[in-house]
Design a protein around this motif. Structure first.
Motif, PDB file in Angstrom:
ATOM      1  N   ASN A 118      -1.905 -33.295  12.653  1.00 31.01           N
ATOM      2  CA  ASN A 118      -1.221 -32.955  11.528  1.00 31.01           C
ATOM      3  C   ASN A 118       0.244 -32.093  11.782  1.00 31.01           C
ATOM      4  O   ASN A 118       1.357 -32.118  11.248  1.00 31.01           O
ATOM      5  N   LEU A 119      -0.020 -31.588  12.869  1.00 31.17           N
ATOM      6  CA  LEU A 119       0.969 -30.556  13.430  1.00 31.17           C
ATOM      7  C   LEU A 119       1.940 -31.320  13.829  1.00 31.17           C
ATOM      8  O   LEU A 119       3.307 -31.025  13.783  1.00 31.17           O
ATOM      9  N   GLU A 120       2.016 -32.563  14.271  1.00 32.17           N
ATOM     10  CA  GLU A 120       3.122 -33.364  14.787  1.00 32.17           C
ATOM     11  C   GLU A 120       4.110 -34.148  13.587  1.00 32.17           C
ATOM     12  O   GLU A 120       5.154 -34.306  14.078  1.00 32.17           O
ATOM     13  N   SER A 121       3.466 -33.855  12.509  1.00 28.99           N
ATOM     14  CA  SER A 121       4.367 -34.384  11.409  1.00 28.99           C
ATOM     15  C   SER A 121       5.309 -33.364  10.970  1.00 28.99           C
ATOM     16  O   SER A 121       6.379 -33.526  10.270  1.00 28.99           O
ATOM     17  N   TYR A 122       5.330 -32.154  11.423  1.00 29.48           N
ATOM     18  CA  TYR A 122       6.023 -30.926  11.024  1.00 29.48           C
ATOM     19  C   TYR A 122       7.199 -30.893  12.097  1.00 29.48           C
ATOM     20  O   TYR A 122       7.248 -31.303  13.090  1.00 29.48           O
ATOM     21  N   PRO A 123       8.400 -30.413  11.406  1.00 24.73           N
ATOM     22  CA  PRO A 123       9.499 -30.107  12.381  1.00 24.73           C
ATOM     23  C   PRO A 123       8.955 -29.363  13.625  1.00 24.73           C
ATOM     24  O   PRO A 123       8.424 -28.314  13.213  1.00 24.73           O
ATOM     25  N   PRO A 124       9.927 -29.467  14.786  1.00 27.07           N
ATOM     26  CA  PRO A 124       9.451 -28.389  16.042  1.00 27.07           C
ATOM     27  C   PRO A 124       9.252 -27.011  15.515  1.00 27.07           C
ATOM     28  O   PRO A 124       8.547 -26.373  16.508  1.00 27.07           O
ATOM     29  N   VAL A 125      10.237 -26.728  15.080  1.00 30.07           N
ATOM     30  CA  VAL A 125      10.374 -25.168  14.826  1.00 30.07           C
ATOM     31  C   VAL A 125       9.060 -24.883  13.955  1.00 30.07           C
ATOM     32  O   VAL A 125       8.566 -23.693  14.384  1.00 30.07           O
ATOM     33  N   PHE A 126       8.826 -25.601  13.094  1.00 28.98           N
ATOM     34  CA  PHE A 126       7.698 -25.180  12.371  1.00 28.98           C
ATOM     35  C   PHE A 126       6.406 -25.322  13.079  1.00 28.98           C
ATOM     36  O   PHE A 126       5.380 -24.402  12.943  1.00 28.98           O
ATOM     37  N   ARG A 127       6.280 -26.044  14.117  1.00 25.54           N
ATOM     38  CA  ARG A 127       4.982 -26.223  15.059  1.00 25.54           C
ATOM     39  C   ARG A 127       4.987 -24.844  15.812  1.00 25.54           C
ATOM     40  O   ARG A 127       3.901 -24.393  15.963  1.00 25.54           O
ATOM     41  N   VAL A 151       3.920 -40.726   3.358  1.00 20.29           N
ATOM     42  CA  VAL A 151       5.345 -40.967   3.981  1.00 20.29           C
ATOM     43  C   VAL A 151       5.734 -39.437   4.800  1.00 20.29           C
ATOM     44  O   VAL A 151       5.945 -39.529   6.100  1.00 20.29           O
ATOM     45  N   LEU A 152       5.356 -38.250   4.039  1.00 23.36           N
ATOM     46  CA  LEU A 152       5.540 -37.112   4.808  1.00 23.36           C
ATOM     47  C   LEU A 152       4.554 -36.764   5.949  1.00 23.36           C
ATOM     48  O   LEU A 152       4.995 -35.860   6.533  1.00 23.36           O
ATOM     49  N   SER A 153       3.619 -37.369   5.798  1.00 25.04           N
ATOM     50  CA  SER A 153       2.803 -37.109   7.050  1.00 25.04           C
ATOM     51  C   SER A 153       2.960 -37.876   8.247  1.00 25.04           C
ATOM     52  O   SER A 153       2.245 -37.899   9.326  1.00 25.04           O
ATOM     53  N   LEU A 154       3.949 -38.662   8.216  1.00 26.97           N
ATOM     54  CA  LEU A 154       4.402 -39.452   9.276  1.00 26.97           C
ATOM     55  C   LEU A 154       4.839 -38.508  10.343  1.00 26.97           C
ATOM     56  O   LEU A 154       5.275 -37.252  10.295  1.00 26.97           O
ATOM     57  N   SER A 155       5.065 -38.888  11.583  1.00 23.07           N
ATOM     58  CA  SER A 155       5.598 -37.900  12.704  1.00 23.07           C
ATOM     59  C   SER A 155       6.968 -37.517  12.427  1.00 23.07           C
ATOM     60  O   SER A 155       7.714 -38.249  11.785  1.00 23.07           O
ATOM     61  N   PHE A 156       7.456 -36.327  12.789  1.00 28.51           N
ATOM     62  CA  PHE A 156       8.888 -35.717  12.454  1.00 28.51           C
ATOM     63  C   PHE A 156       9.715 -36.622  13.027  1.00 28.51           C
ATOM     64  O   PHE A 156      10.808 -37.011  12.150  1.00 28.51           O
ATOM     65  N   GLU A 157       9.518 -37.385  13.970  1.00 30.18           N
ATOM     66  CA  GLU A 157      10.370 -38.092  14.856  1.00 30.18           C
ATOM     67  C   GLU A 157      10.645 -39.538  13.903  1.00 30.18           C
ATOM     68  O   GLU A 157      11.790 -40.113  13.575  1.00 30.18           O
ATOM     69  N   SER A 158       9.385 -40.087  13.473  1.00 26.92           N
ATOM     70  CA  SER A 158       9.396 -41.258  12.641  1.00 26.92           C
ATOM     71  C   SER A 158      10.223 -41.053  11.310  1.00 26.92           C
ATOM     72  O   SER A 158      11.020 -41.904  11.089  1.00 26.92           O
ATOM     73  N   LYS A 159      10.167 -39.810  10.705  1.00 23.48           N
ATOM     74  CA  LYS A 159      10.679 -39.793   9.460  1.00 23.48           C
ATOM     75  C   LYS A 159      12.195 -39.490   9.644  1.00 23.48           C
ATOM     76  O   LYS A 159      13.015 -40.179   8.926  1.00 23.48           O
TER      77      LYS A 159
END
Length: 349
Positions: free
Chosen positions: A3-12, A89-97
């Motif tokens: 789930n962490l990978e779906s967040y923007p890097p700053v949020f991670r 859709v929002l659970s996709l990886s940050f890069e995919s979105k």
């Protein structure tokens, strides 16, 4: 994928942040106002769209600026399917979105303020603990994707196992346009606006949907999901999930809006406040994040027609474009939105 990978890097990074980093975020995020907990939850007024009372609607808009809408005519099955798809859709990886959600859609994070092109507009100070997708409904037909994960965001019908699946966002947008128009027409009657005042004050073609995701975690006590603000719209219509967190300001205190399944929350925006000569007030609100659960909401915003001039005894004549440009300027230079006060007659800002 975690789930962490779906967040923007700053949020991670901030989810595993050290106390000094959290303190810095806290100082930035709370720069716009009161950080106190909402004193209590409240049963906001209920408006029945099926049996719409002009008198009650007028009273609610003047005294509250926010209300719960029931019997709105949106099928429960559509609401549940749209909510499920938005979460996927929002659970996709940050890069995919970032790669998949392209023009005319846009993916954003860290701020609810966007430019007309859909790009995130960050101020000098503020970080909002959210991410989202911006969907301009009048341009939705232009969006195409071969990725099966986004089929329900594509306007074309497609065959899958001999079953036609409808485009949920497009159908939901039609319902929200109907609801906004019905409510606004009733408000115009209550306000006794003349044809010139009400003409082009709400244009369905300006409507857009934003879906928001607010991450959960320890930062719930340190950062806002969305900081206090008023909406720039004529009307805003919110479908919030059962996690809750939406708060509004009334009578010098913050109050929590209870989530109730199947209902919508409608609030007055800045444009309607100006159109109404301040009879209806744009409600100040914010979103608090939750330690245990992510929060999702689907919001609809609608505006005056492009180029139409808002004339009021309280404000200098202006267009929504004028207002939007001023908001962007203030956000870039001050870090926050000043809003209608910029256009007040004889105001010193």
């Amino acid at each position: 994928m975690s789930n962490l990978e779906s967040y923007p890097p700053v949020f991670r990074q901030l989810k595993a942040s050290t106390p000094p980093q959290l303190a810095e975020l806290n100082n930035n995020s709370n720069s716009m106002g009161d950080t106190a907990q909402a004193s209590s939850s409240v049963d906001i007024p209920v408006v029945d769209l099926e049996c719409l009372s002009l008198e009650k609607l007028g009273e609610v808009c003047k005294e509250w600026g926010i209300f719960r809408l029931v019997n709105h005519g949106i099928p429960p099955s559509l609401l549940s399917k749209l909510e499920e798809h938005v979460k996927r859709v929002l659970s996709l990886s940050f890069e995919s979105k970032q790669a998949l959600l392209t023009n005319p859609l846009s993916y954003f994070w860290g701020t609810p303020l966007l430019t007309p092109t859909g790009a995130a507009l960050r101020g000098a100070l503020n970080i909002n603990w959210l991410e989202g997708i911006n969907v301009p409904l009048c341009h939705l037909q232009q969006f195409e994707s071969e990725d099966p994960r986004l089929h329900d965001f594509s306007p074309r019908y497609f065959l899958q196992k001999k079953k036609i699946t409808r485009h949920y966002l497009e159908e939901y947008g039609r319902h929200l346009s109907r609801i906004a128009t019905t409510l606004f027409e009733a408000m115009v009657k209550n306000l006794n606006l003349g044809p010139k005042q009400s003409e082009s004050s709400l244009d369905e073609s300006t409507g857009f949907i934003r879906v928001y995701r607010y991450p959960s975690g320890s930062l719930a006590d340190e950062a806002w999901g969305m900081m206090e603000h008023t909406d720039s719209s004529v009307l805003s219509i919110v479908n919030q999930d059962q996690v809750g967190g939406l708060e509004f300001f009334k009578d010098n205190e913050w109050l929590l809006v209870n989530p109730i399944s199947g209902t919508l929350v409608v609030n007055i925006g800045d444009m309607l406040q100006a159109i109404s000569d301040d009879q209806y007030m744009s409600v100040k609100h914010r979103v608090r994040t939750n330690k245990q659960a992510e929060r999702f909401s689907i919001c609809y915003f609608v505006f005056p027609a492009k180029g139409s001039v808002i004339r009021s005894s309280k404000y200098k004549p202006f267009t929504y474009t004028d207002f939007q440009q001023q908001v962007q300027h203030d956000t870039k230079t001050l870090g926050y939105k000043v809003g209608l006060q910029r256009f007040k007659l004889n105001a010193a800002v």
